[in-house]
Design a protein around this motif. Structure first.
Motif, PDB file in Angstrom:
ATOM      1  N   ARG A   1      -6.169   5.450 -16.114  1.00  0.00           N
ATOM      2  CA  ARG A   1      -4.895   5.751 -15.466  1.00  0.00           C
ATOM      3  C   ARG A   1      -4.106   4.470 -15.259  1.00  0.00           C
ATOM      4  NH1 ARG A   1      -6.364   9.370 -10.335  1.00  0.00           N
ATOM      5  NH2 ARG A   1      -4.164   9.935 -10.495  1.00  0.00           N
ATOM      6  N   ARG A   2      -2.819   4.544 -15.507  1.00  0.00           N
ATOM      7  CA  ARG A   2      -1.945   3.382 -15.260  1.00  0.00           C
ATOM      8  C   ARG A   2      -1.771   3.240 -13.756  1.00  0.00           C
ATOM      9  NH1 ARG A   2       3.085   5.554 -18.252  1.00  0.00           N
ATOM     10  NH2 ARG A   2       2.250   7.365 -17.160  1.00  0.00           N
ATOM     11  N   THR A   3      -2.345   2.170 -13.218  1.00  0.00           N
ATOM     12  CA  THR A   3      -2.486   2.048 -11.772  1.00  0.00           C
ATOM     13  C   THR A   3      -1.831   0.777 -11.269  1.00  0.00           C
ATOM     14  OG1 THR A   3      -4.604   3.213 -11.897  1.00  0.00           O
ATOM     15  CG2 THR A   3      -4.141   2.001  -9.875  1.00  0.00           C
TER      16      THR A   3
ATOM     17  N   ASP B   1       7.058   3.896 -13.731  1.00  0.00           N
ATOM     18  CA  ASP B   1       6.243   4.912 -14.392  1.00  0.00           C
ATOM     19  C   ASP B   1       4.763   4.556 -14.259  1.00  0.00           C
ATOM     20  OD1 ASP B   1       5.530   7.099 -15.854  1.00  0.00           O
ATOM     21  OD2 ASP B   1       5.918   6.197 -17.812  1.00  0.00           O
ATOM     22  N   TRP B   2       4.137   5.086 -13.204  1.00  0.00           N
ATOM     23  CA  TRP B   2       2.714   4.871 -12.966  1.00  0.00           C
ATOM     24  C   TRP B   2       2.013   6.213 -12.824  1.00  0.00           C
ATOM     25  CZ3 TRP B   2       1.293  -0.064 -13.543  1.00  0.00           C
ATOM     26  CH2 TRP B   2       2.232  -1.065 -13.288  1.00  0.00           C
ATOM     27  N   ASP B   3       0.736   6.232 -13.184  1.00  0.00           N
ATOM     28  CA  ASP B   3      -0.061   7.432 -12.921  1.00  0.00           C
ATOM     29  C   ASP B   3      -0.527   7.459 -11.478  1.00  0.00           C
ATOM     30  OD1 ASP B   3       0.104   8.292 -15.594  1.00  0.00           O
ATOM     31  OD2 ASP B   3      -1.589   7.002 -16.163  1.00  0.00           O
ATOM     32  N   LEU B   4      -0.855   6.273 -10.942  1.00  0.00           N
ATOM     33  CA  LEU B   4      -1.371   6.188  -9.583  1.00  0.00           C
ATOM     34  C   LEU B   4      -0.824   4.938  -8.902  1.00  0.00           C
ATOM     35  CD1 LEU B   4      -3.310   7.188  -7.333  1.00  0.00           C
ATOM     36  CD2 LEU B   4      -5.070   5.718  -8.348  1.00  0.00           C
TER      37      LEU B   4
ATOM     38  N   MET C   1       3.930  11.086  -9.954  1.00  0.00           N
ATOM     39  CA  MET C   1       3.052   9.961  -9.644  1.00  0.00           C
ATOM     40  C   MET C   1       2.229  10.286  -8.404  1.00  0.00           C
ATOM     41  SD  MET C   1       4.002   5.967  -8.885  1.00  0.00           S
ATOM     42  CE  MET C   1       4.965   6.350  -7.415  1.00  0.00           C
ATOM     43  N   ARG C   2       0.941  10.089  -8.474  1.00  0.00           N
ATOM     44  CA  ARG C   2       0.044  10.258  -7.332  1.00  0.00           C
ATOM     45  C   ARG C   2       0.059   8.967  -6.526  1.00  0.00           C
ATOM     46  NH1 ARG C   2      -3.202  11.181  -3.558  1.00  0.00           N
ATOM     47  NH2 ARG C   2      -5.404  11.681  -3.763  1.00  0.00           N
TER      48      ARG C   2
END
Length: 382
Positions: free
Chosen positions: A30-32, A117-120, A1-2
């Motif tokens: 992106r999942r943010t 569980d996130w992308d950002l 994760m960023r």
């Protein structure tokens, strides 16, 4: 994760930039998650509008609710001891939040987000000097726990009565060690997120002399904790081509302070002054900072100069540090470093633990600490 930690001097628009960053990432697929303690974030900021698109998930950090929950849980665990003292339990509705509790609420929110569980993850942090103190907390608190309640000293349950008689004082209860272990694991998760190579600090400031000074102090603190920073975001920039002499003069002042804000970490990324407070997703889209790679964390290296000068030199990169604000104390196998309002106990590299500090100097943002080998500890050679 960023993870992007957005902060800056108070009133510089960091919440707006955090929201714009989250919206741009979400619209890019992106999942943010946007984490913020600002309840005033308008709901229509993230309206999809006619062009459609994705929205970030916004989660508000409620420091008051967190404080009440944590204090009531502690009161319940300590109920037997409090009962012996004749204490009257506190009710949730009578609890008022204490200063500083917002920092612990933010740490818990970061821990929960790290487990998801996130992308950002975009975090709207407090003003920059407070933000550095918050980011330093997990390491500091874990150090205190290890010193005050070392897990290896926890006595076996069967030996507690015997040890209590020998010591003449009651042994700490099991729940105390269990609580310390649980808290250490929670803090370790937050520390791992903060120190992750994919985590960066985004500094947002409006050009001016006060902003440059604050950013310089903050950079030294961030370098002390070895956190990666992005090129600074210069917010609310006025057009330099205005026909209005007053606005043109203000724009010229901003440009004069802009270079000092960069401080050698790349050119600042400029965002326009909208002429009004952001109100819509369209406004936010104009305030998303251009992409830029973070500056690499400068290495801390040990230079062997025994043959030439009889010393080893530990070079600690502290860009932004000023000599009058620096402090250095050797304590056992640690070096306690102070820069401005920030202090950190740093473990010495193994080769330097057998040496004594002989001096230090600050040159161009690098603190050089000289060590002389201790003849009683240093391996002898023929």
């Amino acid at each position: 994760m960023r993870t992007i930690l957005v902060t800056g001097p108070g009133g510089a628009g960091r919440t707006t930039v955090a929201a714009a960053t989250a919206l741009g990432a979400a619209r890019g697929g992106r999942r943010t998650l946007l984490l913020t303690g600002d309840r005033a974030v308008p709901g229509d900021w993230f309206d999809e509008g006619p062009d459609g698109g994705h929205r970030p998930v916004v989660r508000h950090v409620d420091s008051g609710a967190h404080f009440r929950t944590e204090l009531l849980a502690l009161q319940e665990r300590a109920a037997p001891a409090l009962g012996l003292l004749g204490a009257t339990p506190l009710a949730g509705e009578e609890l008022t939040e204490l200063p500083g509790s917002d920092r612990f609420a933010l740490l818990d929110a970061l821990r929960e987000a790290a487990a998801e569980d996130w992308d950002l993850l975009v975090v709207d942090m407090p003003p920059v000097l407070d933000a550095v103190a918050v980011l330093a907390l997990p390491e500091q608190l874990r150090r205190y726990l290890r010193r005050l309640l070392p897990p290896e000293r926890q006595a076996a349950r069967a030996l507690r009565p015997v040890l209590a008689q020998l010591a003449g004082v009651p042994m700490p209860a099991d729940w105390l060690y269990e609580a310390a272990a649980r808290r250490d694991a929670e803090l370790a998760a937050v520390q791992a997120l903060i120190e992750d190579p994919r985590t960066t600090v985004r500094l947002v400031a409006e050009p001016g002399p006060a902003a440059a000074r604050t950013l310089r102090t903050a950079r030294a603190g961030l370098a002390l904790y070895r956190l990666a920073t992005e090129p600074v975001v210069a917010n609310r920039m006025l057009p330099t081509t205005s026909a209005d002499p007053w606005l043109a003069g203000l724009a010229a002042q901003q440009q004069a302070h802009l270079k000092a804000m960069g401080d050698g970490e790349g050119d600042p990324r400029e965002l326009p002054h909208l002429g009004h407070a952001p109100r819509t997703a369209g406004d936010l889209a104009r305030l998303e900072p251009p992409a830029a790679p973070p500056a690499p964390v400068p290495p801390w290296t040990v230079e062997d100069r025994r043959e030439a000068d009889g010393v080893l030199v530990w070079r600690v990169a502290l860009p932004g540090a000023d000599k009058p604000d620096l402090g250095l104390v050797r304590r056992g196998d640690e070096l306690v470093l102070t820069t401005g309002p920030f202090r950190r106990a740093v473990p010495l590299p193994s080769v330097l633990r057998r040496c004594a500090v002989s001096g230090a100097a600050l040159d161009d943002g690098v603190l050089s600490v000289r060590f002389v080998p201790d003849p009683d500890l240093w391996p002898r050679t023929r």
